[in-house]
Write a protein that holds these residues in place. Structure first.
Motif, PDB file in Angstrom:
ATOM      1  N   GLY A  45       0.829  -1.202   0.000  1.00  0.00           N
ATOM      2  CA  GLY A  45       0.000   0.000   0.000  1.00  0.00           C
ATOM      3  C   GLY A  45       0.862   1.249   0.000  1.00  0.00           C
ATOM      4  O   GLY A  45       2.071   1.192   0.257  1.00  0.00           O
ATOM      5  N   PRO A  46       0.290   2.409  -0.285  1.00  0.00           N
ATOM      6  CA  PRO A  46       1.083   3.630  -0.437  1.00  0.00           C
ATOM      7  C   PRO A  46       1.728   4.125   0.851  1.00  0.00           C
ATOM      8  O   PRO A  46       2.783   4.753   0.807  1.00  0.00           O
ATOM      9  N   LYS A  72       9.548   8.499  -3.763  1.00  0.00           N
ATOM     10  CA  LYS A  72       8.546   7.454  -3.982  1.00  0.00           C
ATOM     11  C   LYS A  72       7.322   7.996  -4.700  1.00  0.00           C
ATOM     12  O   LYS A  72       6.638   7.274  -5.430  1.00  0.00           O
ATOM     13  N   GLU A  73       7.029   9.297  -4.503  1.00  0.00           N
ATOM     14  CA  GLU A  73       5.878   9.888  -5.188  1.00  0.00           C
ATOM     15  C   GLU A  73       6.058   9.846  -6.707  1.00  0.00           C
ATOM     16  O   GLU A  73       5.106   9.644  -7.448  1.00  0.00           O
ATOM     17  N   ILE A 125      -4.202   1.993  -8.223  1.00  0.00           N
ATOM     18  CA  ILE A 125      -2.988   2.807  -8.294  1.00  0.00           C
ATOM     19  C   ILE A 125      -3.303   4.199  -8.809  1.00  0.00           C
ATOM     20  O   ILE A 125      -2.853   5.206  -8.243  1.00  0.00           O
ATOM     21  N   LEU A 126      -4.087   4.283  -9.882  1.00  0.00           N
ATOM     22  CA  LEU A 126      -4.345   5.574 -10.528  1.00  0.00           C
ATOM     23  C   LEU A 126      -5.349   6.420  -9.766  1.00  0.00           C
ATOM     24  O   LEU A 126      -5.131   7.631  -9.576  1.00  0.00           O
ATOM     25  N   THR A 132      -3.440  10.113  -2.970  1.00  0.00           N
ATOM     26  CA  THR A 132      -3.074  10.291  -1.557  1.00  0.00           C
ATOM     27  C   THR A 132      -1.670  10.873  -1.405  1.00  0.00           C
ATOM     28  O   THR A 132      -1.288  11.279  -0.311  1.00  0.00           O
ATOM     29  N   LEU A 133      -0.891  10.895  -2.474  1.00  0.00           N
ATOM     30  CA  LEU A 133       0.480  11.407  -2.433  1.00  0.00           C
ATOM     31  C   LEU A 133       0.528  12.689  -3.251  1.00  0.00           C
ATOM     32  O   LEU A 133       0.401  12.664  -4.469  1.00  0.00           O
ATOM     33  N   GLY A 134       0.683  13.807  -2.579  1.00  0.00           N
ATOM     34  CA  GLY A 134       0.533  15.113  -3.214  1.00  0.00           C
ATOM     35  C   GLY A 134       1.328  15.283  -4.493  1.00  0.00           C
ATOM     36  O   GLY A 134       0.799  15.684  -5.532  1.00  0.00           O
TER      37      GLY A 134
END
Length: 220
Positions: A45-46, A72-73, A125-126, A132-134
Protein backbone atom coordinates in the motif's frame (compact mmCIF):
# COMPACT_ATOMS: atom_id res chain seq x y z
CA UNK A 1 25.75 8.33 -62.07
CA UNK A 2 23.88 7.32 -58.95
CA UNK A 3 21.87 9.67 -56.81
CA UNK A 4 23.96 11.57 -54.23
CA UNK A 5 23.69 10.22 -50.68
CA UNK A 6 21.74 12.34 -48.25
CA UNK A 7 22.07 12.70 -44.50
CA UNK A 8 19.03 10.42 -44.12
CA UNK A 9 20.87 7.66 -46.06
CA UNK A 10 24.03 7.86 -43.95
CA UNK A 11 24.78 5.11 -41.47
CA UNK A 12 24.56 6.14 -37.81
CA UNK A 13 27.90 7.01 -36.36
CA UNK A 14 29.49 4.74 -33.73
CA UNK A 15 28.72 7.38 -31.13
CA UNK A 16 25.05 7.53 -32.17
CA UNK A 17 24.79 3.74 -31.96
CA UNK A 18 26.41 3.77 -28.54
CA UNK A 19 23.96 6.40 -27.28
CA UNK A 20 21.02 4.44 -28.72
CA UNK A 21 22.16 1.28 -26.91
CA UNK A 22 22.58 3.23 -23.69
CA UNK A 23 19.08 4.69 -24.05
CA UNK A 24 17.57 1.24 -24.59
CA UNK A 25 19.37 -0.12 -21.53
CA UNK A 26 18.10 2.77 -19.44
CA UNK A 27 14.53 2.30 -20.69
CA UNK A 28 14.69 -1.42 -19.93
CA UNK A 29 16.11 -0.77 -16.48
CA UNK A 30 13.44 1.82 -15.74
CA UNK A 31 10.70 -0.63 -16.74
CA UNK A 32 12.28 -3.32 -14.57
CA UNK A 33 12.24 -0.93 -11.61
CA UNK A 34 8.59 -0.03 -12.26
CA UNK A 35 7.56 -3.69 -12.42
CA UNK A 36 9.23 -4.30 -9.07
CA UNK A 37 7.71 -1.13 -7.64
CA UNK A 38 4.22 -2.20 -8.71
CA UNK A 39 4.60 -5.48 -6.85
CA UNK A 40 5.83 -3.67 -3.74
CA UNK A 41 3.06 -1.08 -3.90
CA UNK A 42 0.34 -3.71 -4.28
CA UNK A 43 1.77 -5.71 -1.38
CA UNK A 44 2.33 -2.84 1.06
CA UNK A 45 0.00 0.00 0.00
CA UNK A 46 1.08 3.63 -0.44
CA UNK A 47 1.65 4.38 3.25
CA UNK A 48 4.25 1.66 3.80
CA UNK A 49 5.74 1.96 0.32
CA UNK A 50 9.42 3.00 0.47
CA UNK A 51 12.30 3.49 -1.93
CA UNK A 52 14.33 0.96 0.08
CA UNK A 53 11.71 -1.72 -0.62
CA UNK A 54 11.74 -0.92 -4.32
CA UNK A 55 15.54 -1.05 -4.49
CA UNK A 56 15.56 -4.48 -2.87
CA UNK A 57 12.78 -5.81 -5.10
CA UNK A 58 14.48 -4.48 -8.23
CA UNK A 59 17.89 -5.76 -7.11
CA UNK A 60 19.25 -2.24 -7.47
CA UNK A 61 21.23 0.13 -5.29
CA UNK A 62 19.46 3.16 -3.89
CA UNK A 63 21.81 5.33 -5.94
CA UNK A 64 20.69 3.55 -9.13
CA UNK A 65 17.04 3.94 -8.12
CA UNK A 66 17.45 7.67 -7.47
CA UNK A 67 18.96 8.05 -10.94
CA UNK A 68 15.49 7.36 -12.35
CA UNK A 69 13.19 8.63 -9.59
CA UNK A 70 13.83 11.29 -6.97
CA UNK A 71 11.16 10.14 -4.51
CA UNK A 72 8.55 7.45 -3.98
CA UNK A 73 5.88 9.89 -5.19
CA UNK A 74 7.55 9.95 -8.61
CA UNK A 75 7.52 6.15 -8.72
CA UNK A 76 3.81 5.99 -7.91
CA UNK A 77 3.11 8.75 -10.43
CA UNK A 78 4.95 6.80 -13.14
CA UNK A 79 2.89 3.69 -12.36
CA UNK A 80 -0.31 5.73 -12.39
CA UNK A 81 0.53 7.38 -15.72
CA UNK A 82 1.23 3.96 -17.25
CA UNK A 83 -2.21 2.84 -16.06
CA UNK A 84 -3.75 6.00 -17.50
CA UNK A 85 -2.15 5.45 -20.91
CA UNK A 86 -3.48 1.89 -21.06
CA UNK A 87 -6.93 3.13 -20.06
CA UNK A 88 -6.95 5.78 -22.79
CA UNK A 89 -5.84 3.23 -25.40
CA UNK A 90 -8.65 0.83 -24.44
CA UNK A 91 -11.37 3.48 -24.24
CA UNK A 92 -10.20 5.22 -27.41
CA UNK A 93 -10.43 1.95 -29.35
CA UNK A 94 -13.98 1.40 -28.06
CA UNK A 95 -15.11 4.93 -29.01
CA UNK A 96 -13.48 4.81 -32.45
CA UNK A 97 -15.22 1.52 -33.20
CA UNK A 98 -18.64 3.08 -32.48
CA UNK A 99 -20.40 4.25 -35.62
CA UNK A 100 -22.47 6.99 -33.96
CA UNK A 101 -21.85 9.31 -31.06
CA UNK A 102 -24.74 7.91 -29.05
CA UNK A 103 -23.21 4.45 -29.47
CA UNK A 104 -19.87 5.93 -28.43
CA UNK A 105 -21.34 7.07 -25.12
CA UNK A 106 -22.20 3.49 -24.21
CA UNK A 107 -18.92 2.23 -25.67
CA UNK A 108 -16.93 4.58 -23.45
CA UNK A 109 -18.80 3.51 -20.33
CA UNK A 110 -18.67 -0.22 -21.01
CA UNK A 111 -15.13 -0.17 -22.37
CA UNK A 112 -13.74 1.66 -19.36
CA UNK A 113 -15.51 -0.52 -16.80
CA UNK A 114 -14.48 -3.74 -18.51
CA UNK A 115 -10.89 -2.52 -18.85
CA UNK A 116 -10.49 -1.90 -15.14
CA UNK A 117 -12.41 -4.94 -13.96
CA UNK A 118 -9.79 -6.93 -15.87
CA UNK A 119 -7.03 -5.04 -14.02
CA UNK A 120 -8.45 -3.63 -10.76
CA UNK A 121 -4.96 -3.00 -9.37
CA UNK A 122 -4.37 -0.39 -12.08
CA UNK A 123 -7.57 1.39 -11.01
CA UNK A 124 -6.41 1.46 -7.39
CA UNK A 125 -2.99 2.81 -8.29
CA UNK A 126 -4.34 5.57 -10.53
CA UNK A 127 -7.54 6.62 -8.78
CA UNK A 128 -7.16 5.53 -5.14
CA UNK A 129 -3.47 5.60 -4.22
CA UNK A 130 -1.83 8.25 -6.41
CA UNK A 131 -4.23 10.96 -5.13
CA UNK A 132 -3.07 10.29 -1.56
CA UNK A 133 0.48 11.41 -2.43
CA UNK A 134 0.53 15.11 -3.21
CA UNK A 135 3.47 15.16 -5.64
CA UNK A 136 2.20 12.05 -7.43
CA UNK A 137 -1.25 13.60 -7.78
CA UNK A 138 0.18 16.74 -9.37
CA UNK A 139 2.22 14.75 -11.87
CA UNK A 140 -0.75 12.59 -12.84
CA UNK A 141 -3.13 15.54 -13.16
CA UNK A 142 -0.72 17.13 -15.63
CA UNK A 143 -1.18 14.06 -17.86
CA UNK A 144 -4.87 13.26 -17.40
CA UNK A 145 -6.44 16.15 -19.27
CA UNK A 146 -4.26 15.97 -22.42
CA UNK A 147 -4.66 12.19 -22.68
CA UNK A 148 -8.38 11.92 -21.97
CA UNK A 149 -9.04 14.93 -24.22
CA UNK A 150 -8.13 12.76 -27.21
CA UNK A 151 -10.99 10.39 -26.39
CA UNK A 152 -13.43 13.14 -25.49
CA UNK A 153 -12.77 15.08 -28.70
CA UNK A 154 -13.33 11.98 -30.83
CA UNK A 155 -16.61 11.28 -29.05
CA UNK A 156 -17.72 14.90 -29.21
CA UNK A 157 -17.09 15.01 -32.97
CA UNK A 158 -19.34 11.97 -33.46
CA UNK A 159 -22.02 13.52 -31.27
CA UNK A 160 -21.84 16.73 -33.29
CA UNK A 161 -22.52 14.68 -36.44
CA UNK A 162 -25.44 12.99 -34.67
CA UNK A 163 -26.90 16.39 -33.89
CA UNK A 164 -26.53 17.58 -37.49
CA UNK A 165 -28.52 14.61 -38.79
CA UNK A 166 -31.18 15.00 -36.11
CA UNK A 167 -30.29 12.11 -33.81
CA UNK A 168 -29.60 14.38 -30.85
CA UNK A 169 -31.82 16.97 -29.28
CA UNK A 170 -30.85 20.44 -30.56
CA UNK A 171 -30.05 21.53 -27.00
CA UNK A 172 -27.83 18.50 -26.27
CA UNK A 173 -24.27 19.50 -25.44
CA UNK A 174 -21.74 16.98 -26.83
CA UNK A 175 -19.00 18.03 -24.40
CA UNK A 176 -21.33 17.62 -21.41
CA UNK A 177 -22.56 14.26 -22.67
CA UNK A 178 -18.97 13.01 -22.96
CA UNK A 179 -18.26 14.23 -19.43
CA UNK A 180 -21.36 12.47 -18.09
CA UNK A 181 -20.20 9.24 -19.76
CA UNK A 182 -16.80 9.47 -18.00
CA UNK A 183 -18.46 10.14 -14.65
CA UNK A 184 -21.01 7.35 -15.12
CA UNK A 185 -18.26 4.84 -15.86
CA UNK A 186 -16.39 5.95 -12.74
CA UNK A 187 -19.47 5.49 -10.58
CA UNK A 188 -20.08 2.02 -11.99
CA UNK A 189 -16.44 1.11 -11.37
CA UNK A 190 -16.59 2.28 -7.78
CA UNK A 191 -19.72 0.18 -7.30
CA UNK A 192 -18.30 -2.93 -8.99
CA UNK A 193 -14.97 -2.75 -7.18
CA UNK A 194 -16.75 -2.90 -3.83
CA UNK A 195 -18.69 -6.04 -4.72
CA UNK A 196 -17.44 -9.56 -3.92
CA UNK A 197 -15.70 -10.93 -6.99
CA UNK A 198 -18.48 -13.39 -8.01
CA UNK A 199 -21.03 -10.55 -7.88
CA UNK A 200 -19.11 -7.98 -9.91
CA UNK A 201 -21.21 -8.80 -12.97
CA UNK A 202 -24.09 -6.97 -11.26
CA UNK A 203 -22.77 -3.76 -12.84
CA UNK A 204 -24.02 -4.82 -16.27
CA UNK A 205 -27.78 -4.27 -15.76
CA UNK A 206 -27.00 -0.98 -14.03
CA UNK A 207 -24.79 -0.02 -16.94
CA UNK A 208 -27.51 -0.90 -19.46
CA UNK A 209 -30.00 1.30 -17.62
CA UNK A 210 -27.52 4.16 -17.25
CA UNK A 211 -26.66 4.06 -20.96
CA UNK A 212 -30.33 3.92 -21.93
CA UNK A 213 -31.16 6.86 -19.67
CA UNK A 214 -28.27 8.89 -21.07
CA UNK A 215 -29.34 8.25 -24.65
CA UNK A 216 -32.99 9.02 -23.84
CA UNK A 217 -31.97 12.34 -22.36
CA UNK A 218 -29.80 13.24 -25.32
CA UNK A 219 -32.02 12.19 -28.24
CA UNK A 220 -35.18 13.78 -29.51
Amino acid sequence: MGQPRTLADAEPSPEARRLARKSRRQDNRRQQILRAAREVLLASGPEAFTMEQVARAADASKAALYYYFQAKEEVVAALAIEALRREVEAVSAAVIAAERGIDGLAALIRGRVEHYLADPDAFRILYTWAPTLGAAQRLVLAEILPLTAVVSQSLEAKLQRDRKVGLLHPDANPARLAQVAWLTSHGLLSYAMNQPHPERGAWRPLCDEACAALVRGATR
